[in-house]
Design a protein around this motif. Sequence first.
Motif: not given
Length: 320
Positions: A204-218
């Motif tokens: 999950l940490v690896r997936i989170a690191r590869g997520a974009s800022i937009t995805a994190w914001g949503l």
Amino acid sequence: MPDSPVSPDDLEYRHVSGTRVIYRARQRRTDHTVWLGLALHLPAFLLSLSLVLAVALAFNAWLGVPVWLPTALWTASGVLAFHRPTEALLARHVLHLHRPLPAELTTLAPVWREVTARAGVDGSRYELWIEDSDDLNALAAAGHIVAVTRRALQDLPTSQLAAVLAHELGHHTSGHSWSGLLGWWYTVPGRLVWRALALVKPRLVRIARGASITAWGLLLVLVAYLTVITAKATYGLPLLLPALPYLTAAVGRRAELRADAHAAGLGFAPVLARLLEQSIAEEDSHPDPARGTGRFPAASRLLSHHPDHRTRLHHLRKYL
């Protein structure tokens, strides 16, 4: 039968065989710590119940098993806390205890009979166990388990061993042991899910690191929206969840003090106080490097289910 020689440390304790023992009509009760502890376990129980319902729905979809059947079986399984064979399995495989050897039972059984006789309790209702540990400790668990460590059995004078057993008997007669087991049992599904999440955490940490800022914001907006909706629907009760571990620990510390009071009521206050003073002196002479360390040592103390020795000694003063 003539009295055997008694060392100065054992003056508070005498085991006299052949004494008539009068049992109390009501040998168990439930104090306020029991109900508080069970109430604080309610959110975890509801979480576990929802997980069991999810599994029941899956079985219903795949195998046609009625949804109520696995849910009812899990809900009723709490009665196993008082089932002697199940307790024996718990003692051996979860608590890692073993039955006393003949020599150990020769030492332990007379002391247990004396303590339970003072309390007016039928000691034969309980099972004595031994823990292979170098700590000076004892424990009460389930409905009938009373255990002491090997070091406590070997090193403690008879009077101090009796005081420790009187403390553990207090946990049983006040309901702390069975309620603690029920709280533990009914939160097993939630803990299993938590362990499963810990196993997949690196991924999950690896997936989170590869997520974009937009995805994190949503994601943050979605979590905030769900939090607000849930808080409104439940009158803000989920906001109390972060405080539950601290409240549960506080109730656990109160239960320990109640067990000390039980031992003191049986006449073991001076012996227990001397044992606590010895433990304090040992801690001061051999400080534990890990004690008080960490990022938030005060929070660690608040999360402890056992009060420190000085607090226990302070509460014992009124019985001396």
